[in-house]
Design a protein around this motif. Structure first.
Motif, PDB file in Angstrom:
ATOM      1  N   TYR A  25       0.852  -1.185   0.000  1.00 44.09           N
ATOM      2  CA  TYR A  25       0.000   0.000   0.000  1.00 44.09           C
ATOM      3  C   TYR A  25       0.892   1.242   0.000  1.00 44.09           C
ATOM      4  O   TYR A  25       1.650   1.459   0.952  1.00 44.09           O
ATOM      5  N   PRO A  26       0.834   2.062  -1.052  1.00 43.65           N
ATOM      6  CA  PRO A  26       1.612   3.308  -1.069  1.00 43.65           C
ATOM      7  C   PRO A  26       1.082   4.251   0.017  1.00 43.65           C
ATOM      8  O   PRO A  26      -0.119   4.534   0.069  1.00 43.65           O
ATOM      9  N   ALA A  27       1.956   4.703   0.868  1.00 41.90           N
ATOM     10  CA  ALA A  27       1.536   5.538   1.997  1.00 41.90           C
ATOM     11  C   ALA A  27       2.524   6.684   2.185  1.00 41.90           C
ATOM     12  O   ALA A  27       3.442   6.865   1.395  1.00 41.90           O
ATOM     13  N   GLY A  28       2.331   7.430   3.232  1.00 40.69           N
ATOM     14  CA  GLY A  28       3.249   8.502   3.584  1.00 40.69           C
ATOM     15  C   GLY A  28       2.866   9.834   2.979  1.00 40.69           C
ATOM     16  O   GLY A  28       1.702  10.109   2.685  1.00 40.69           O
ATOM     17  N   THR A  29       3.867  10.655   2.747  1.00 42.11           N
ATOM     18  CA  THR A  29       3.631  12.040   2.334  1.00 42.11           C
ATOM     19  C   THR A  29       3.295  12.205   0.865  1.00 42.11           C
ATOM     20  O   THR A  29       2.592  13.140   0.501  1.00 42.11           O
ATOM     21  N   VAL A  30       3.768  11.307   0.008  1.00 41.42           N
ATOM     22  CA  VAL A  30       3.547  11.466  -1.440  1.00 41.42           C
ATOM     23  C   VAL A  30       2.063  11.354  -1.799  1.00 41.42           C
ATOM     24  O   VAL A  30       1.534  12.241  -2.474  1.00 41.42           O
ATOM     25  N   PRO A  31       1.345  10.325  -1.374  1.00 34.98           N
ATOM     26  CA  PRO A  31      -0.065  10.236  -1.754  1.00 34.98           C
ATOM     27  C   PRO A  31      -0.926  11.406  -1.270  1.00 34.98           C
ATOM     28  O   PRO A  31      -1.896  11.769  -1.915  1.00 34.98           O
ATOM     29  N   ILE A  32      -0.571  11.999  -0.138  1.00 31.02           N
ATOM     30  CA  ILE A  32      -1.399  13.095   0.374  1.00 31.02           C
ATOM     31  C   ILE A  32      -0.816  14.466   0.036  1.00 31.02           C
ATOM     32  O   ILE A  32      -1.259  15.482   0.561  1.00 31.02           O
ATOM     33  N   ASP A  33       0.177  14.484  -0.853  1.00 29.16           N
ATOM     34  CA  ASP A  33       0.716  15.716  -1.427  1.00 29.16           C
ATOM     35  C   ASP A  33       1.313  16.673  -0.400  1.00 29.16           C
ATOM     36  O   ASP A  33       1.089  17.880  -0.443  1.00 29.16           O
ATOM     37  N   ILE A  34       2.072  16.115   0.531  1.00 33.34           N
ATOM     38  CA  ILE A  34       2.805  16.978   1.464  1.00 33.34           C
ATOM     39  C   ILE A  34       4.289  16.615   1.480  1.00 33.34           C
ATOM     40  O   ILE A  34       5.019  16.982   2.392  1.00 33.34           O
ATOM     41  N   ASP A  35       4.720  15.885   0.449  1.00 34.55           N
ATOM     42  CA  ASP A  35       6.120  15.488   0.358  1.00 34.55           C
ATOM     43  C   ASP A  35       6.985  16.684  -0.029  1.00 34.55           C
ATOM     44  O   ASP A  35       6.485  17.697  -0.525  1.00 34.55           O
ATOM     45  N   ILE A  36       8.246  16.547   0.244  1.00 29.64           N
ATOM     46  CA  ILE A  36       9.237  17.563  -0.113  1.00 29.64           C
ATOM     47  C   ILE A  36      10.337  16.873  -0.914  1.00 29.64           C
ATOM     48  O   ILE A  36      10.433  15.639  -0.899  1.00 29.64           O
ATOM     49  N   PRO A  37      11.167  17.632  -1.635  1.00 33.42           N
ATOM     50  CA  PRO A  37      12.291  16.983  -2.330  1.00 33.42           C
ATOM     51  C   PRO A  37      13.096  16.129  -1.345  1.00 33.42           C
ATOM     52  O   PRO A  37      13.392  16.562  -0.233  1.00 33.42           O
ATOM     53  N   GLY A  38      13.377  14.915  -1.748  1.00 37.43           N
ATOM     54  CA  GLY A  38      14.102  13.993  -0.877  1.00 37.43           C
ATOM     55  C   GLY A  38      13.199  13.053  -0.100  1.00 37.43           C
ATOM     56  O   GLY A  38      13.683  12.114   0.530  1.00 37.43           O
TER      57      GLY A  38
END
Length: 142
Positions: A40-53
């Protein structure tokens, strides 16, 4: 609660980084390799709060962590920078395996526990973050 297919569809039609994450996950074959463990893809990327790195997180359900770790080493252990660590030695923590690897320019973390994905702390944490973003007027799909 979204399915893996729904999260992947969201990534495929999301922002540029989400689309790139989708292509990396699809082209790497990781979802197929991990299919028996319900990735299951999770974390910051699916909810659009990721940062570079930021890394791509894949949560997995593995009843037997020894079997999971052996299979992952067998299937993808030859990839550069691949490593797995065991954890969960604290009394209030279930055992887990975390595997890290690099796929293209994305760091990927695979987290497996003998708990269904929808009951894992990382999933619950992401859902709380997503709901807070919804309350604040931000869009996204976990």
């Amino acid at each position: 609660m979204s399915t893996t297919a729904e999260v992947m569809a969201h990534l495929a039609s999301g922002n540029a980084r989400q689309q790139d994450a989708y292509h990396v996950l699809q082209s790497s074959g990781l979802l197929e390799i991990l299919a028996d463990y319900h990735p299951y893809p999770a974390g910051t990327v699916p909810i659009d709060i990721d940062i570079p790195g930021s890394d791509l997180d894949l949560l997995c359900y593995a009843e037997d962590l020894d079997v999971f770790e052996a299979e992952i080493y067998n299937r993808i252990g030859a990839i550069a920078e691949f490593q797995c660590v065991r954890g969960g030695d604290l009394p209030d923590q279930r055992p887990y395996v975390t595997c890290n690897l690099q796929v293209g320019h994305w760091p990927v973390e695979i987290f497996a526990q003998s708990v269904p994905v929808y009951r894992q702390n990382a999933y619950l944490h992401m859902i709380v973050e997503w709901r807070l973003l919804q309350l604040l007027g931000r869009r996204g799909t976990p």
